[in-house]
Design a protein around this motif. Structure first.
Motif, PDB file in Angstrom:
ATOM      1  N   ILE A  90      21.547 -15.458  26.137  1.00 19.50           N
ATOM      2  CA  ILE A  90      21.363 -15.674  27.897  1.00 19.50           C
ATOM      3  C   ILE A  90      21.869 -14.477  27.890  1.00 19.50           C
ATOM      4  CG2 ILE A  90      23.976 -16.417  27.292  1.00 19.50           C
ATOM      5  CD1 ILE A  90      22.679 -17.630  29.521  1.00 19.50           C
ATOM      6  N   ASN A  91      22.547 -13.364  27.089  1.00 23.04           N
ATOM      7  CA  ASN A  91      22.854 -11.733  27.743  1.00 23.04           C
ATOM      8  C   ASN A  91      22.043 -11.199  29.007  1.00 23.04           C
ATOM      9  OD1 ASN A  91      25.652 -12.062  27.003  1.00 23.04           O
ATOM     10  ND2 ASN A  91      25.177 -11.377  25.447  1.00 23.04           N
ATOM     11  N   ARG A  94      20.853 -13.280  31.976  1.00 21.80           N
ATOM     12  CA  ARG A  94      21.658 -13.019  32.672  1.00 21.80           C
ATOM     13  C   ARG A  94      21.423 -11.756  33.334  1.00 21.80           C
ATOM     14  NH1 ARG A  94      26.895 -14.908  29.405  1.00 21.80           N
ATOM     15  NH2 ARG A  94      27.222 -16.727  30.659  1.00 21.80           N
ATOM     16  N   GLU A  95      20.777 -10.835  33.044  1.00 26.79           N
ATOM     17  CA  GLU A  95      20.677  -9.473  33.637  1.00 26.79           C
ATOM     18  C   GLU A  95      19.479  -9.643  34.816  1.00 26.79           C
ATOM     19  OE1 GLU A  95      18.012  -7.010  30.730  1.00 26.79           O
ATOM     20  OE2 GLU A  95      20.164  -7.164  29.517  1.00 26.79           O
ATOM     21  N   MET A  99      25.620 -11.947  40.206  1.00 27.69           N
ATOM     22  CA  MET A  99      26.378 -12.861  40.736  1.00 27.69           C
ATOM     23  C   MET A  99      28.147 -12.972  41.512  1.00 27.69           C
ATOM     24  SD  MET A  99      28.240 -16.646  38.936  1.00 27.69           S
ATOM     25  CE  MET A  99      29.423 -17.775  39.533  1.00 27.69           C
ATOM     26  N   PHE A 107      35.518  -4.064  38.640  1.00 28.08           N
ATOM     27  CA  PHE A 107      36.611  -3.647  37.773  1.00 28.08           C
ATOM     28  C   PHE A 107      37.438  -3.490  37.913  1.00 28.08           C
ATOM     29  CE2 PHE A 107      32.217  -4.178  36.067  1.00 28.08           C
ATOM     30  CZ  PHE A 107      32.443  -5.745  35.625  1.00 28.08           C
ATOM     31  N   MET A 118      27.984   0.508  36.088  1.00 23.94           N
ATOM     32  CA  MET A 118      28.171   0.571  34.377  1.00 23.94           C
ATOM     33  C   MET A 118      27.303  -0.736  33.856  1.00 23.94           C
ATOM     34  SD  MET A 118      30.056  -1.496  32.563  1.00 23.94           S
ATOM     35  CE  MET A 118      30.976  -2.788  33.042  1.00 23.94           C
ATOM     36  N   ALA A 119      26.941  -1.847  34.170  1.00 22.27           N
ATOM     37  CA  ALA A 119      26.669  -2.361  33.933  1.00 22.27           C
ATOM     38  C   ALA A 119      24.624  -1.926  33.800  1.00 22.27           C
ATOM     39  CB  ALA A 119      25.948  -4.187  35.038  1.00 22.27           C
ATOM     40  N   SER A 122      25.731   1.011  30.549  1.00 23.19           N
ATOM     41  CA  SER A 122      25.651   0.324  29.144  1.00 23.19           C
ATOM     42  C   SER A 122      24.186  -0.868  28.787  1.00 23.19           C
ATOM     43  CB  SER A 122      26.974  -0.048  29.377  1.00 23.19           C
ATOM     44  OG  SER A 122      26.972  -1.051  29.605  1.00 23.19           O
ATOM     45  N   LEU A 123      23.306  -1.852  29.696  1.00 26.12           N
ATOM     46  CA  LEU A 123      22.259  -1.684  28.943  1.00 26.12           C
ATOM     47  C   LEU A 123      21.370  -1.732  28.660  1.00 26.12           C
ATOM     48  CD1 LEU A 123      23.244  -5.510  31.000  1.00 26.12           C
ATOM     49  CD2 LEU A 123      24.333  -5.273  28.594  1.00 26.12           C
ATOM     50  N   LYS A 124      21.220   0.030  28.892  1.00 25.34           N
ATOM     51  CA  LYS A 124      19.926   0.979  28.803  1.00 25.34           C
ATOM     52  C   LYS A 124      18.863   0.720  29.834  1.00 25.34           C
ATOM     53  CE  LYS A 124      21.835   2.665  24.689  1.00 25.34           C
ATOM     54  NZ  LYS A 124      23.303   1.610  24.971  1.00 25.34           N
ATOM     55  N   ARG A 167      27.003  -4.169  43.321  1.00 22.26           N
ATOM     56  CA  ARG A 167      27.420  -3.897  41.805  1.00 22.26           C
ATOM     57  C   ARG A 167      26.166  -4.953  41.412  1.00 22.26           C
ATOM     58  NH1 ARG A 167      32.454  -5.841  38.801  1.00 22.26           N
ATOM     59  NH2 ARG A 167      32.098  -7.837  39.780  1.00 22.26           N
ATOM     60  N   ALA A 168      26.209  -6.253  41.848  1.00 21.59           N
ATOM     61  CA  ALA A 168      25.190  -7.650  41.102  1.00 21.59           C
ATOM     62  C   ALA A 168      23.798  -7.180  41.325  1.00 21.59           C
ATOM     63  CB  ALA A 168      25.264  -8.387  41.792  1.00 21.59           C
ATOM     64  N   MET A 171      21.201  -4.878  38.723  1.00 23.39           N
ATOM     65  CA  MET A 171      20.564  -4.963  37.702  1.00 23.39           C
ATOM     66  C   MET A 171      19.214  -5.526  38.519  1.00 23.39           C
ATOM     67  SD  MET A 171      22.230  -4.603  34.873  1.00 23.39           S
ATOM     68  CE  MET A 171      21.305  -5.648  33.475  1.00 23.39           C
TER      69      MET A 171
ATOM     70  N   GLN B 124      37.715 -10.588  35.687  1.00 21.31           N
ATOM     71  CA  GLN B 124      37.128  -9.566  35.108  1.00 21.31           C
ATOM     72  C   GLN B 124      36.311  -9.914  34.027  1.00 21.31           C
ATOM     73  OE1 GLN B 124      37.924  -6.108  36.244  1.00 21.31           O
ATOM     74  NE2 GLN B 124      38.646  -7.170  38.037  1.00 21.31           N
ATOM     75  N   LEU B 131      26.674  -9.674  34.510  1.00 24.56           N
ATOM     76  CA  LEU B 131      25.462  -8.934  35.039  1.00 24.56           C
ATOM     77  C   LEU B 131      25.391  -8.846  33.591  1.00 24.56           C
ATOM     78  CD1 LEU B 131      28.161  -6.648  36.119  1.00 24.56           C
ATOM     79  CD2 LEU B 131      26.249  -7.591  37.414  1.00 24.56           C
ATOM     80  N   GLY B 132      25.708  -9.925  31.818  1.00 19.59           N
ATOM     81  CA  GLY B 132      24.806  -9.512  31.045  1.00 19.59           C
ATOM     82  C   GLY B 132      25.106  -8.237  30.069  1.00 19.59           C
TER      83      GLY B 132
END
Lengths: 258, 234
Positions: A90-91, A94-95, A99, A107, A118-119, A122-124, A167-168, A171, B124, B131-132
């Motif tokens: 699911i991760n 979701r990328e 949302m 944050f 951040m996303a 950190s998700l490269k 932010r959304a 990605m 949060q 975002l995954g």
């Protein structure tokens, strides 16, 4: 770029590509059935607004689409992935699904620019430099380039929500979900957020928007879904739903809000 | 009042004890914070076994006095090990003391962390997940930093308790301040002056901790306030 919809104008819909296919979706919270069998298909580039009285299951429906809520039964295929399949990562899915929340949910422990970077970092998906450039570009786009180093608590609600949209978008999602994005805002800040969303729609983003902003739904959406008691009672173009509602529930609801 | 006598005769002894008290406290707090984090995550996990283990651990530590825990770790368990596994097993007082204090602080810190995590709004983590980000990354990057901030007052409180609890370890013969003081008093009968100096030493150590924590808290509060002031001006 194609001129955006309104009524009868050209839209960005690609009818050959279904981005969301929901089949007979049911959702229970304990013994309370919130969604009682939803079927829906949403095309690439389509802007769909979901309206309806509170407690009708609109937000729950939206949250099922990225599995923030687990469907009790039924099938949801989004972006080509069957997310009701237990084995799905699911991760990864979701990328590609952005949302935006009613309460912004920025944050609190990060500055605006860190929120956006951040996303992807950190998700490269991007290097730090790439993410920074992308974040600055997005901030400029939502008119907040000067707020990059502010903390969320230093921003107004409208500004926070625009950051949340940026932010959304960082990605590079294929689909954007909006869960009552303007409901928590002071009235004078609703416009600035809706403007950003309108631009996004004009660029061809696939958008599903749960909203109480009937003006926005009428102006921007390709299709309006009216929900009540956990089902989609009526759907159609904004003209059909707003001007000639067929369903009694829709007529009743619209007579109260319009 | 014999203060002069205590200062000249007992000070080297007491300072030695103080050193041990401070070191034991610092090491135990560090271990306790790590133990607490793991126990807290175990207790909040969906895994029933992990949940049960952490629950029992917290239950036992909170449900028994630290004095009894120290006696068990220093006398009880070593005897059990000597009778069953290794007849030559030995444990020194310092090790036993640090194990006791760490385990004790860990249980309370776990609950403090848990309170902090629960105080972080659900939105949060939902935003991070949407975002995954995996559950672990969400915890590490978004939830824990905020939880820690909420926990600071209770954390400091626990640090203070841990420092003071080192005195209990005098009963297992750990040569910390109280133990040293008792030794000195035993041969000289200078009760008031000696114990007054001991009390003062605890006060100084804990005051230093409080000054540091006030500084940290003020700094964090300033960041939060800066935001609020901005908003009010608009």
């Amino acid at each position: 770029m194609k001129q955006r919809r309104g009524r009868g104008t050209v839209t960005n819909i690609n009818r050959d590509n279904k981005k969301v296919i929901v089949t007979n979706l049911h959702k229970y919270f304990d013994r309370n059935e919130v969604l009682t069998g939803i079927d829906a298909e949403i095309y690439e580039g389509e802007v769909v607004c979901v309206i309806g009285p509170s407690g009708s299951g609109k937000s729950t429906f939206l949250r099922c689409l990225n599995k923030l809520e687990d469907a009790t039964s039924g099938e949801i295929i989004i972006d080509g992935y069957d997310i009701t399949d237990k084995k799905i990562n699911i991760n990864k899915v979701r990328e590609n699904i952005g949302m935006v929340f009613q309460q912004f949910n920025l944050f609190q422990n990060m500055t605006v620019i860190k929120n956006i970077m951040m996303a992807p970092v950190s998700l490269k998906k991007m290097t730090k430099d790439e993410a920074h450039a992308k974040a600055m570009e997005l901030l400029a786009r939502v008119g907040l380039a000067d707020k990059a180093d502010s903390y969320p608590g230093e921003l107004s609600g409208g500004q926070q929500q625009r950051v949340a949209i940026a932010r959304a978008l960082a990605m590079n999602p294929d689909i954007m979900l909006f869960d009552e994005p303007t409901s928590a805002l002071d009235p004078e800040m609703v416009g600035e957020v809706l403007d950003v969303m309108k631009e996004l729609a004009a660029e061809g983003m696939t958008m599903i928007v749960v909203t109480h902003e009937m003006g926005f739904a009428r102006e921007v959406s390709d299709r309006v879904l009216f929900m009540a008691d956990g089902v989609i009672c009526e759907q159609g173009t904004p003209e059909e739903v707003f001007d000639h509602p067929q369903n009694e529930r829709t007529q009743d609801f619209l007579s109260k809000v319009l | 009042m014999d203060f002069g006598r205590v200062f000249s005769e007992a000070m080297p002894l007491l300072l030695e004890g103080l050193k041990l008290t401070v070191i034991t406290s610092l090491v135990s707090i560090a271990f306790g914070m790590i133990i607490g984090l793991f126990v807290c995550l175990m207790k909040m996990s969906r895994n029933v076994v992990l949940k049960a283990i952490s629950g029992v651990y917290i239950w036992i530590i909170r449900g028994t006095p630290m004095l009894v825990q120290a006696l068990m770790v220093f006398f009880g368990f070593p005897q059990l090990i000597q009778m069953t596994i290794n007849p030559n097993f030995r444990m020194d007082a310092l090790t036993a003391g640090i194990i006791t204090l760490s385990l004790n602080a860990g249980a309370y810190l776990a609950e403090i962390y848990r309170g902090g995590i629960m105080a972080v709004p659900k939105g949060q983590s939902e935003a991070a997940r949407s975002l995954g980000l995996s559950q672990g990354k969400t915890m590490w990057k978004v939830v824990l930093p905020q939880a820690l901030k909420f926990s600071i007052p209770s954390l400091v409180n626990q640090f203070i308790i841990t420092i003071k609890d080192t005195s209990i370890l005098s009963v297992i013969g750990m040569a910390e301040i109280v133990n040293k003081a008792k030794t000195y008093v035993g041969s000289t009968y200078v009760y008031f002056a000696t114990y007054a100096v001991v009390a003062l030493m605890y006060l100084v150590v804990i005051s230093i901790l409080m000054i540091i924590s006030n500084y940290v808290e003020k700094k964090l509060k300033y960041e939060a306030k800066k935001g609020k002031r901005h908003r009010d001006e608009h």
